[in-house]
Design a protein around this motif. Structure first.
Motif, PDB file in Angstrom:
ATOM      1  N   SER A  41       0.842  -1.196   0.000  1.00 54.50           N
ATOM      2  CA  SER A  41       0.000   0.000   0.000  1.00 54.50           C
ATOM      3  C   SER A  41       0.876   1.244   0.000  1.00 54.50           C
ATOM      4  N   ALA A  42       0.301   2.330  -0.447  1.00 56.43           N
ATOM      5  CA  ALA A  42       0.956   3.639  -0.375  1.00 56.43           C
ATOM      6  C   ALA A  42      -0.154   4.673  -0.304  1.00 56.43           C
ATOM      7  N   PHE A  43       0.071   5.724   0.462  1.00 55.53           N
ATOM      8  CA  PHE A  43      -0.957   6.757   0.669  1.00 55.53           C
ATOM      9  C   PHE A  43      -2.268   6.117   1.135  1.00 55.53           C
ATOM     10  N   ASP A  44      -2.121   5.046   1.929  1.00 56.87           N
ATOM     11  CA  ASP A  44      -3.267   4.332   2.511  1.00 56.87           C
ATOM     12  C   ASP A  44      -4.163   3.655   1.475  1.00 56.87           C
ATOM     13  N   VAL A  45      -3.624   3.405   0.302  1.00 55.45           N
ATOM     14  CA  VAL A  45      -4.361   2.676  -0.744  1.00 55.45           C
ATOM     15  C   VAL A  45      -3.578   1.411  -1.096  1.00 55.45           C
ATOM     16  N   LYS A 265      -4.652   9.677  -5.518  1.00 54.11           N
ATOM     17  CA  LYS A 265      -4.380   9.021  -4.228  1.00 54.11           C
ATOM     18  C   LYS A 265      -5.652   8.500  -3.550  1.00 54.11           C
ATOM     19  N   THR A 266      -6.663   8.195  -4.350  1.00 50.27           N
ATOM     20  CA  THR A 266      -7.845   7.518  -3.813  1.00 50.27           C
ATOM     21  C   THR A 266      -8.001   6.189  -4.550  1.00 50.27           C
ATOM     22  N   PRO A 267      -8.650   5.183  -3.918  1.00 52.85           N
ATOM     23  CA  PRO A 267      -8.824   3.886  -4.581  1.00 52.85           C
ATOM     24  C   PRO A 267      -9.641   4.032  -5.851  1.00 52.85           C
ATOM     25  N   PRO A 268      -9.419   3.175  -6.848  1.00 56.17           N
ATOM     26  CA  PRO A 268      -8.394   2.127  -6.849  1.00 56.17           C
ATOM     27  C   PRO A 268      -7.007   2.682  -7.176  1.00 56.17           C
TER      28      PRO A 268
END
Length: 296
Positions: A41-45, A265-268
């Protein structure tokens, strides 16, 4: 398993307690099974593709450090690196090989125990604004990646999602009790000082790291993972130059790559290209080899 990469894991008949960013935790009744996947993961994704053998590296480095520190810091380990699995896990032996740990059940503390020996990440950002790290005043004139006058214990809250938040020692004491907070601080500093000196002899600077502790029968024990490239900043000592960000053996290379993309920086998360996967895998394997003196 896909292409030798373990991204998801279910063990039919064995209850799963938790699925974290990297680890799967299963309940075996009188003990827990921790399995490190190859997720990254990176940047909480969590990225859609993983890093082959990353889970092996995390597990084997943790085994290594648990063994190095057990003389002065009790931990939750019940298994050995290549020890036999209980009979009910034998059907899954191929999936669990080198990435599983059997551990005692402890009650985790509600704080992360962070030790910083160098000025980096959120600490460097705060220093630029306030000349402090987690509210602790520091001397003027320090640079990005400077070694701190002495290592700092900077606890944090545990976030189920998103970033952990730095808190003061007083706040940590309110959360877990003064006695437990002081014991966790003393243990964290002792482990860090030991590991920092050990790793430095093997060409690695441990800039900072975070530990998890738990309580078992009133005793404070080290749990989860310890001093891995996921829980620490590892820098190559021979390339260390204060005044800029450092090359590293951790996920910083992935973060730097993602910063070059048009991604919010948001999923996906974006699929990582093969050359990026190979470069990250190489960094994890090199960290293991430098620390242990062995090939994985």
């Amino acid at each position: 398993m896909t292409n030798g990469t373990l991204l998801q894991l279910d063990l039919p008949g064995i209850p799963k307690l938790k699925s974290g960013k990297v680890r799967e935790i299963f309940d075996l009744g009188d003990q827990l099974l921790f399995v490190a996947t190859d997720r990254i993961s990176a940047f909480d994704v969590i990225m859609p593709n993983g890093i082959p053998r990353k889970g092996e590296v995390l597990t084997q480095i943790s085994y290594f450090w648990f063994a190095q520190t057990q003389a002065f810091q009790p931990n939750h380990l019940l298994s050995r690196p290549n020890g036999p699995l209980p009979p009910k896990l034998q059907p899954f032996a191929d999936k669990l090989a080198r990435r599983a740990m059997l551990v005692k059940k402890a009650k985790p503390l509600a704080i992360e125990c962070v030790v910083r020996g160098y000025l980096a990440g959120s600490g460097w950002k705060e220093y630029q604004e306030k000349q402090s790290v987690c509210g602790i005043k520091l001397p003027p004139g320090l640079k990005d990646s400077s070694e701190l006058p002495e290592p700092l214990f900077t606890p944090a809250t545990k976030a189920e999602s998103g970033h952990d938040e730095n808190i003061s020692f007083a706040e940590a004491s309110r959360m877990v009790g003064q006695d437990i907070a002081e014991r966790a601080r003393a243990a964290s500093m002792k482990i860090y000082n030991f590991a920092r000196d050990y790793a430095r002899l093997r060409g690695i600077i441990i800039a900072d790291t975070k530990y998890e502790f738990g309580l078992l029968d009133g005793n404070l024990i080290l749990i989860d993972e310890v001093l891995t490239p996921d829980s620490s900043r590892f820098w190559p000592a021979d390339q260390y130059q204060p005044g800029k960000s450092q090359p590293s053996f951790d996920k910083q290379f992935l973060r730097d790559y993602l910063e070059t993309l048009n991604w919010d920086k948001t999923p996906p998360g974006p699929v990582l290209p093969p050359e990026v996967v190979a470069r990250i895998q190489g960094k994890y394997l090199e960290a293991y080899e430098r620390l242990t003196g062995k090939k994985l």
